[in-house]
Design an enzyme around this catalytic site. Structure first.
Site: not given
Length: 555
Positions: A47, A220-222, A326
Site C-alpha cells: 500500500s 488511510i490507503e489512498s 498502520y
C-alpha cells in the site's frame, strides 16, 4: 482445528520462503538468506502509506494523499533489470492463465515453470518493493499450479460479519491526535471523497460476509483517490502493486489498469483480505499482512518465543515500524467515524455518490471526443473511467461509464465519433529525441523549467531519478535549478510527432499455426512474449490461425 490448520499454512509459507532465500539460482548452491531492513522510510508494502514521512519522527510532517498521487517512485537504475524480470514473469503467468482457460494444461504449467525460473534470477539485495513483487509471484505461481492440478477455481466463502474490535490504547490515541491536528485536512478531505463510493464498498463487503468497517480502509490507503500512486509502485484506491493485482485478477495492459477501478479493485481487496484472515485468524493481523505482505507477518510470528495467540498486539513490537503504526491508524479512523463530534470533527461533509450508466463499446475513441458527442465535460468522463491509462477506449469490448441518461445520445452519435489510433510506444528499437541528440547516443538534452524536480522530469520521460542522476553524475537527492542543462535517457516514450531512430533489428515472418500461443512462439524463437507483443502492437494474448506476425530475433 482451525488453529491447527492455520499453523500448518504459516509453516508451509515460512518453509517455502526459507527454501527460496537459501537457494542461489545462478550457482545452484545454498546461500545465507538476506532480508531487507524495514524502516519507516522503506516501503515494502502492498500500500501507499499516504501519511508516512521520510524520517524517523512520523508525527511531524506526514505525507499527504496529494503528495502520494504526484510522486513517482524513485527506482534505482541497478534495479531496472530486476523489474524487467518481474514484468516478463507476470506476462508468463498471464499466458499460463489464458492457456489453462483454453484447456492446454501442460502448456500452462510450462509457462509457470518459465516464470518461476525468471524470478529466481532476481537479486536478493534488490529494493524492498522488488522483493515484495517476487514474493507475490511465488505465491501466485503456487496458487495457479494448485488450481491446475486440482481443477479448482477461486471461490468466496463467508467468514462472518463480526465487527473489528475497537481497541483503545496509547497507540490508537496517538493516531487520533495526529488526525485531530497535523493531519486534519487530510482526514477531512479523504472523508469527503469517501462519499463517492464508500457505501458501494460497504455493500460489497457485506455481501462477501466481511466486516463493513473494512470499507473505510481506503481512507488511510489512498484518501479514496482512484489514481493514488505510491513510491512502492502501488496504485489505486486499494493500493495494489502490479504483482498482487495479477494474483487477484486485476487486468493490466496498454489500455487499462483495473487497480484504478474502484469496483474491480474492491472485489480484489475482498479476496485478498479474506485470504489473509484465513491465514492469520484475526482482522488486525490480517490488516498487518495487507500493509507489509503476509510473509513479513509470518516471519514476525516465527520469531516469537511463545506460541502465537492470534493477536496483533502480540506482534506489535516486532513488526516493521510503518505496519505497527498502520493498524492503530485504521482503528483511530473507525473511532472518529463512529463518533465525529466526540473527537471535534464537526465540519465533515460527503461528496455525492457516483452515478452512471454503462455502455459496451468496441471502438477506439478518445474520451474527449466521446464527451463532446454527449455534451459532457471531458473531466467527468475521465473521472468515471479512471482505469483508462491513455484516455482512449481499448480495441476490445469495454464497459464505458457515462453520465446517467446519456446512453441513447451516445448510441445515436457513436458512428460519427472518429476512431483513434493508439500512439506507438518506442520500446527496444525506437527512441524519441527532445531538443536534439547528444553525440548520437540514446540521450537527449533537456533544459530545466521553473518548478521542476528530478522526479517530475523522470516521470515526463518515463525513466527513473536514478537513471538521470547517473547520466549527469549527480546524486538522486540533488537539487536542480531553472535553466540547468541535463541529459535524459531518450527511451520508452511516445514516438508520434518526433524524430526517431531505429536499430536494425532482425525479424522473422511467422504464420500462426493451429495450437500456437505467444509463449510457445517466443520459446521456439528464443525471444520473449513482451517483445512479440510490442513489435506487433498486440494488446492481448489471442492469436488466429493463419495470422502473420513478426518475431524478433533473440538479443
Amino acid at each position: 482445528m482451525k488453529n491447527i490448520f492455520r499453523c500448518l499454512m504459516i509453516g508451509v509459507l515460512l518453509l517455502g520462503f526459507q527454501a527460496c532465500s537459501h537457494f542461489n539460482s545462478t550457482t545452484g548452491t545454498a546461500t545465507s538468506p538476506t532480508h531487507a531492513s524495514h524502516t519507516v522510510t522503506a516501503m515494502p508494502s502492498e500500500s501507499a502509506r499516504l501519511t508516512l514521512q521520510e524520517n524517523q519522527d512520523l508525527m511531524k510532517t506526514p505525507q499527504t494523499a496529494d503528495e502520494t498521487e504526484d510522486t513517482v517512485p524513485e527506482v534505482a537504475s541497478n534495479d531496472s533489470s530486476d523489474q524487467q524480470l518481474i514484468d516478463e514473469a507476470l506476462n508468463l503467468v498471464q499466458d499460463s492463465q489464458d492457456l489453462w482457460n483454453e484447456g492446454q494444461s501442460d502448456e500452462a504449467i510450462a509457462a509457470l515453470d518459465q516464470s518461476y525460473k525468471l524470478i529466481l534470477k532476481i537479486s536478493s539485495d534488490s529494493e524492498s518493493d522488488i522483493q515484495q513483487q517476487k514474493e507475490d509471484l511465488r505465491l501466485l505461481i503456487s496458487k495457479r499450479l494448485l488450481e491446475i492440478y486440482t481443477g479448482s477455481s477461486r471461490t468466496h466463502r463467508s467468514i462472518g460479519d463480526g465487527a473489528i474490535p475497537l481497541v483503545m490504547n496509547e497507540h490508537v490515541e496517538r493516531e487520533i491526535k495526529s488526525f485531530q491536528t497535523i493531519e486534519r485536512n487530510f482526514f477531512v478531505e479523504s472523508y469527503r471523497r469517501s462519499g463517492r463510493y464508500q457505501k458501494y464498498i460497504a455493500a460489497e463487503f457485506r455481501k462477501a460476509g466481511l466486516p463493513t468497517e473494512l470499507s473505510w480502509l481506503p481512507l488511510i490507503e489512498s484518501g479514496y483517490k482512484d489514481k493514488a500512486f505510491s513510491r512502492s509502485r502501488a496504485l489505486g484506491p486499494w493500493q495494489f502493486i502490479a504483482s498482487t493485482g495479477y494474483r487477484f485478477n486485476l487486468k493490466r495492459d496498454q489500455w487499462i489498469d483495473e487497480r484504478m477501478d474502484y469496483q474491480k479493485s474492491t472485489k480484489a481487496a475482498i479476496e485478498y483480505l479474506t485470504s489473509l484472515h484465513d491465514l492469520f485468524g484475526d482482522w488486525t493481523s490480517a490488516l498487518a499482512g495487507y500493509n507489509c505482505g503476509e510473509m513479513n507477518v509470518v516471519r514476525a510470528i516465527s520469531r516469537q518465543r511463545e506460541d502465537y495467540l492470534d493477536n496483533f498486539w502480540d506482534l506489535y513490537t516486532i513488526l516493521p515500524a510503518e505496519t505497527a503504526r498502520y493498524v492503530p491508524r485504521f482503528l483511530a479512523t473507525l473511532h472518529i467515524i463512529k463518533n465525529p463530534a466526540k473527537y471535534g470533527f464537526t465540519e465533515l461533509t460527503l461528496d455525492a455518490p457516483i452515478q452512471f450508466d454503462e455502455m459496451t463499446v468496441t471502438k477506439q475513441m478518445k474520451i474527449k471526443e466521446i464527451a463532446s458527442a454527449i455534451n459532457a465535460a471531458p473531466e467527468l468522463l475521465e473521472d468515471l473511467n479512471p482505469a483508462l491509462r491513455l484516455q482512449i477506449t481499448p480495441d476490445y469490448a469495454y464497459a464505458l461509464r457515462i453520465p446517467s441518461k446519456t446512453g441513447k445520445v451516445l448510441e445515436a452519435k457513436l458512428d460519427a465519433i472518429p476512431e483513434c489510433t493508439l500512439p506507438v510506444l518506442a520500446k527496444h528499437n525506437e527512441h524519441r529525441t527532445y531538443g536534439g541528440r547528444i553525440g548520437g547516443s540514446n540521450t537527449a538534452a533537456y533544459t530545466v523549467r521553473k518548478g521542476e524536480t528530478l522526479s517530475k522530469i523522470a516521470k515526463k520521460y518515463r525513466t527513473s531519478v536514478g537513471a538521470i542522476a547517473k547520466l549527469n553524475h549527480i546524486r538522486s537527492s540533488s537539487k536542480i535549478h531553472t535553466g540547468q542543462k541535463l541529459k535524459v535517457p531518450a527511451k520508452q516514450t511516445i514516438s508520434s510527432g518526433y524524430a526517431q531512430t531505429k536499430n536494425h533489428a532482425q525479424y522473422t515472418r511467422y504464420r500462426v499455426q493451429s495450437g500456437d500461443t505467444l509463449w510457445s512462439i517466443a520459446t521456439k524463437y528464443n525471444t520473449t512474449v513482451s517483445k512479440i507483443r510490442d513489435v506487433n502492437s498486440l494488446s492481448g494474448n489471442s492469436l488466429q490461425s493463419g495470422q502473420v506476425i513478426q518475431v524478433p530475433s533473440a538479443s
